[in-house]
Design a protein around this motif. Structure first.
Motif, PDB file in Angstrom:
ATOM      1  N   ASP A  60       0.832  -1.199   0.000  1.00 16.35           N
ATOM      2  CA  ASP A  60       0.000   0.000   0.000  1.00 16.35           C
ATOM      3  C   ASP A  60       0.869   1.253   0.000  1.00 16.35           C
ATOM      4  N   ARG A  61       1.951   1.213   0.766  1.00 21.14           N
ATOM      5  CA  ARG A  61       2.880   2.342   0.787  1.00 21.14           C
ATOM      6  C   ARG A  61       3.467   2.581  -0.598  1.00 21.14           C
ATOM      7  N   ARG A  62       3.873   1.509  -1.257  1.00 21.25           N
ATOM      8  CA  ARG A  62       4.473   1.637  -2.584  1.00 21.25           C
ATOM      9  C   ARG A  62       3.456   2.139  -3.614  1.00 21.25           C
ATOM     10  N   PHE A  63       2.224   1.649  -3.524  1.00 17.26           N
ATOM     11  CA  PHE A  63       1.192   2.101  -4.465  1.00 17.26           C
ATOM     12  C   PHE A  63       0.966   3.606  -4.313  1.00 17.26           C
ATOM     13  N   LYS A  64       0.856   4.049  -3.072  1.00 15.30           N
ATOM     14  CA  LYS A  64       0.562   5.463  -2.836  1.00 15.30           C
ATOM     15  C   LYS A  64       1.731   6.349  -3.254  1.00 15.30           C
ATOM     16  N   GLU A  65       2.949   5.845  -3.121  1.00 11.86           N
ATOM     17  CA  GLU A  65       4.114   6.608  -3.573  1.00 11.86           C
ATOM     18  C   GLU A  65       4.081   6.848  -5.079  1.00 11.86           C
ATOM     19  N   THR A  66       3.406   5.975  -5.816  1.00 13.25           N
ATOM     20  CA  THR A  66       3.323   6.122  -7.272  1.00 13.25           C
ATOM     21  C   THR A  66       1.999   6.751  -7.711  1.00 13.25           C
ATOM     22  N   GLY A  67       1.299   7.370  -6.766  1.00 16.13           N
ATOM     23  CA  GLY A  67       0.126   8.165  -7.117  1.00 16.13           C
ATOM     24  C   GLY A  67      -1.208   7.449  -7.068  1.00 16.13           C
ATOM     25  N   HIS A  68      -1.231   6.184  -6.643  1.00 15.94           N
ATOM     26  CA  HIS A  68      -2.489   5.443  -6.599  1.00 15.94           C
ATOM     27  C   HIS A  68      -3.234   5.721  -5.288  1.00 15.94           C
ATOM     28  N   ARG A  69      -4.545   5.659  -5.371  1.00 15.60           N
ATOM     29  CA  ARG A  69      -5.389   5.841  -4.182  1.00 15.60           C
ATOM     30  C   ARG A  69      -6.314   4.641  -4.039  1.00 15.60           C
ATOM     31  N   ASN A  70      -6.737   4.395  -2.812  1.00 12.87           N
ATOM     32  CA  ASN A  70      -7.612   3.260  -2.537  1.00 12.87           C
ATOM     33  C   ASN A  70      -9.078   3.657  -2.599  1.00 12.87           C
ATOM     34  N   ALA A  71      -9.893   2.743  -3.064  1.00 12.91           N
ATOM     35  CA  ALA A  71     -11.349   2.894  -3.056  1.00 12.91           C
ATOM     36  C   ALA A  71     -11.932   1.507  -2.815  1.00 12.91           C
ATOM     37  N   TYR A  72     -13.252   1.443  -2.707  1.00 13.42           N
ATOM     38  CA  TYR A  72     -13.892   0.139  -2.535  1.00 13.42           C
ATOM     39  C   TYR A  72     -15.133   0.059  -3.413  1.00 13.42           C
ATOM     40  N   PHE A  73     -15.278  -1.082  -4.094  1.00 14.43           N
ATOM     41  CA  PHE A  73     -16.374  -1.304  -5.021  1.00 14.43           C
ATOM     42  C   PHE A  73     -17.188  -2.514  -4.553  1.00 14.43           C
ATOM     43  N   PRO A  74     -18.462  -2.610  -4.938  1.00 15.82           N
ATOM     44  CA  PRO A  74     -19.338  -3.679  -4.438  1.00 15.82           C
ATOM     45  C   PRO A  74     -18.855  -5.081  -4.792  1.00 15.82           C
ATOM     46  N   ILE A  75     -19.182  -6.031  -3.924  1.00 18.03           N
ATOM     47  CA  ILE A  75     -18.832  -7.428  -4.147  1.00 18.03           C
ATOM     48  C   ILE A  75     -19.787  -8.090  -5.139  1.00 18.03           C
ATOM     49  N   PHE A  76     -20.995  -7.522  -5.309  1.00 16.65           N
ATOM     50  CA  PHE A  76     -21.993  -8.103  -6.224  1.00 16.65           C
ATOM     51  C   PHE A  76     -21.946  -7.381  -7.569  1.00 16.65           C
ATOM     52  N   ILE A  77     -21.879  -8.168  -8.642  1.00 14.68           N
ATOM     53  CA  ILE A  77     -21.735  -7.606  -9.984  1.00 14.68           C
ATOM     54  C   ILE A  77     -22.846  -8.146 -10.882  1.00 14.68           C
ATOM     55  N   PRO A  78     -23.631  -7.281 -11.514  1.00 16.26           N
ATOM     56  CA  PRO A  78     -24.723  -7.743 -12.381  1.00 16.26           C
ATOM     57  C   PRO A  78     -24.214  -8.623 -13.518  1.00 16.26           C
ATOM     58  N   GLU A  79     -24.999  -9.635 -13.838  1.00 17.87           N
ATOM     59  CA  GLU A  79     -24.612 -10.570 -14.900  1.00 17.87           C
ATOM     60  C   GLU A  79     -24.396  -9.852 -16.226  1.00 17.87           C
ATOM     61  N   SER A  80     -25.180  -8.827 -16.486  1.00 19.18           N
ATOM     62  CA  SER A  80     -25.084  -8.113 -17.760  1.00 19.18           C
ATOM     63  C   SER A  80     -23.712  -7.467 -17.943  1.00 19.18           C
ATOM     64  N   PHE A  81     -23.031  -7.136 -16.845  1.00 23.20           N
ATOM     65  CA  PHE A  81     -21.709  -6.535 -16.955  1.00 23.20           C
ATOM     66  C   PHE A  81     -20.738  -7.521 -17.591  1.00 23.20           C
ATOM     67  N   PHE A  82     -20.852  -8.790 -17.209  1.00 20.29           N
ATOM     68  CA  PHE A  82     -19.941  -9.801 -17.742  1.00 20.29           C
ATOM     69  C   PHE A  82     -20.216 -10.075 -19.216  1.00 20.29           C
ATOM     70  N   GLN A  83     -21.463  -9.922 -19.630  1.00 15.97           N
ATOM     71  CA  GLN A  83     -21.808 -10.197 -21.021  1.00 15.97           C
ATOM     72  C   GLN A  83     -21.227  -9.164 -21.976  1.00 15.97           C
ATOM     73  N   LYS A  84     -20.803  -8.027 -21.442  1.00 12.41           N
ATOM     74  CA  LYS A  84     -20.299  -6.960 -22.314  1.00 12.41           C
ATOM     75  C   LYS A  84     -18.906  -7.266 -22.856  1.00 12.41           C
ATOM     76  N   GLU A  85     -18.149  -8.096 -22.155  1.00 16.54           N
ATOM     77  CA  GLU A  85     -16.802  -8.442 -22.629  1.00 16.54           C
ATOM     78  C   GLU A  85     -16.755  -9.957 -22.741  1.00 16.54           C
ATOM     79  N   TYR A 187       5.962  -5.245  -8.064  1.00 18.75           N
ATOM     80  CA  TYR A 187       5.752  -6.601  -7.554  1.00 18.75           C
ATOM     81  C   TYR A 187       7.072  -7.367  -7.469  1.00 18.75           C
ATOM     82  N   ARG A 188       7.854  -7.296  -8.542  1.00 15.70           N
ATOM     83  CA  ARG A 188       9.128  -8.022  -8.535  1.00 15.70           C
ATOM     84  C   ARG A 188      10.010  -7.563  -7.385  1.00 15.70           C
ATOM     85  N   ASP A 189      10.153  -6.259  -7.240  1.00 13.30           N
ATOM     86  CA  ASP A 189      11.005  -5.713  -6.197  1.00 13.30           C
ATOM     87  C   ASP A 189      10.486  -6.087  -4.817  1.00 13.30           C
ATOM     88  N   PHE A 190       9.186  -6.014  -4.630  1.00 13.59           N
ATOM     89  CA  PHE A 190       8.605  -6.352  -3.327  1.00 13.59           C
ATOM     90  C   PHE A 190       8.822  -7.823  -2.979  1.00 13.59           C
TER      91      PHE A 190
END
Length: 483
Positions: A60-85, A187-190
């Protein structure tokens, strides 16, 4: 007591006798996990979860050092989302659990329990991204995911596991590919410099890439049974998900175009990996940087000196703790030192500190390395520096030992017959030439049980011909049996 200590050791199956049994024995004896009543799921006990917390904190420290931020998204995903790809849904369909009812009523649309979140991120990014000024979007999520595995193994392959998944959006391919490779290098370095696990970085073959990706890159680690573990992946997704979810932005020329996206992740399989890479017949060998306890203090000596020795041990404990070292003390009077030595070796504590009445008189104590067994008498006045130096030494010796094992079990072959012989008589990784044909790749898997792990960026040797068909090789590929 000697009889008890002998029995304690025999409770762990030797690696050479049954590696899988050894693994289960160790994680159970070391109290890292327990089985849940749900098939394929485990309970992380405090020591097991703390290892993950240390992994999480550093990444998490390394991610934030490179400009990334944390968020949280729902665990449930509509079936139609998967059909798009299409490629994405086909890749995950066999492992998807579905929610079909809630509150006693059938749902209008099935909901998948999150196997990964590209589709949910795609849906939200379509709403959030309007202009080049909104880019790049650099978001990471720490979460649990569910993939209904048919064959499970604690930490390495479970129906539910913990991970992080980064999802980013960029103006163009160049920026997105730069992100993909940047995260692979993190990842490799870590993994090498934090977990003391040597890895091979490279690109996945088309048949092994992430479902829906343009290119997938991985780091591959060798376990002590010679099998591979994919320790981390980073994916360049191109505009595949952007097209599927209509993620467009107004570019610098005032024109609409699709964003380029990436995704990347590691999971709690890193815990299983470090156990299988470093453990021995005495139990765990934990990398100092993620060990719940880096040092265990064990006071020794006759009852008449006990109070004085324990008192000094408490002072040393406080000194190490104030220096940021994770330290424990076992001052139980009803348990013999020999049993304690075995116990904390089995739990993988990197350094043991012994102190007795004579040590107190001389102002010294004894440090013992878990990886080498080296005993070092050190001055108490310089204890913090001595402990820090030994912890660094333990890490380095763990890495070098794992690297030497990999080099001793790394082979180069020119034909499929040579690979079959290598897989049957030896254990480890194999480099071979590959023409690029999926049929040849499938034949390797069918006849040897090995899969292509990646196309190494820096192969030890270059191969001119495909090991299956003999035609000109397009790539030199790393093959191995894998978890």
């Amino acid at each position: 007591m000697a009889k008890d200590e002998k029995q304690f050791v025999t409770e762990i199956t030797p690696q050479g006798e049954d590696f899988s049994r050894w693994y289960i024995d160790v994680i159970k004896k070391a109290d890292l996990m327990d089985y849940s009543p749900v098939r394929g799921c485990i309970v992380f006990k405090p020591d097991g979860y703390e290892i993950w917390e240390h992994i999480q904190h550093e990444l998490d420290r390394r991610f934030k050092e490179t400009g990334h931020r944390n968020a949280y998204f729902p665990i449930f995903i509509p079936e139609s989302f998967f059909q798009k790809e299409k490629e994405h849904v086909e890749g995950f369909n066999p492992e998807l659990p579905w929610v079909t009812e809630a509150a006693g009523e059938k749902l209008e649309e099935r909901l998948a329990v999150r196997p990964t979140s590209e589709t949910m991120f795609g849906h939200m990014y379509q709403k959030w991204i309007q202009s080049y000024r909104d880019l790049p979007v650099l978001i990471n999520q720490w979460a649990n995911v569910v993939r209904w595995e048919k064959r499970t193994l604690p930490f390495l392959r479970t129906s539910e596991f913990l991970w992080q998944e980064g999802h980013t959006a960029h103006e163009n391919e160049e920026q997105a590919r730069e992100e993909t490779m940047k995260m692979l290098e993190i990842y490799r370095d870590f993994v090498e410099n934090y977990l003391a696990i040597p890895v091979i970085t490279g690109q996945k073959t088309p048949s092994e890439k992430f479902a829906g990706a343009v290119d997938t890159f991985s780091i591959e680690a060798m376990m002590k049974d010679g099998r591979a573990v994919q320790a981390g992946t980073s994916h360049y997704l191109g505009t595949n998900f952007a097209t599927a979810f209509d993620i467009k932005y107004l570019n610098r020329d005032n024109e609409q175009e699709f964003v380029h996206t990436t995704s990347w992740g590691v999971s709690t399989r890193l815990i299983g990996s470090l156990i299988m890479v470093h453990g021995d017949d005495r139990g765990l060998v934990l990398p100092p940087k993620v060990a719940p306890k880096q040092v265990m203090i064990i006071p020794i000596g006759p009852p008449k000196t006990r109070d004085a020795v324990v008192g000094r041990s408490d002072e040393l404990f406080a000194e190490l703790k104030s220096a940021g070292i994770r330290v424990g003390i076992d001052d139980r009077a009803d348990v013999r030192p020999g049993w304690k030595f075995n116990e904390y070796e089995m739990r993988g504590v990197p350094v043991r500190l012994e102190i007795g009445p004579r040590d107190m008189e001389n102002g010294v104590c004894v440090l013992v390395s878990r990886i080498s067994g080296e005993k070092k008498v050190v001055e108490q006045s310089n204890l913090v520096a001595e402990v820090q130096a030994m912890l660094e030494q333990v890490h380095q010796e763990m890495f070098e030992k794992a690297k030497a094992f990999r080099e001793d079990h790394f082979y180069s072959v020119n034909t499929l017959d040579e690979m079959k012989e290598s897989m049957e008589e030896k254990r480890g990784f194999t480099l071979a030439g590959w023409c690029g044909s999926e049929a040849c790749e499938d034949q390797v898997k069918e006849e040897t049980g090995a899969t292509s792990r990646n196309i190494p960026f820096e192969p030890a040797t270059q191969h001119e011909h495909c090991l299956v068909c003999g035609e000109k090789a397009s790539h030199t590929v790393l093959f191995a049996r894998a978890y």
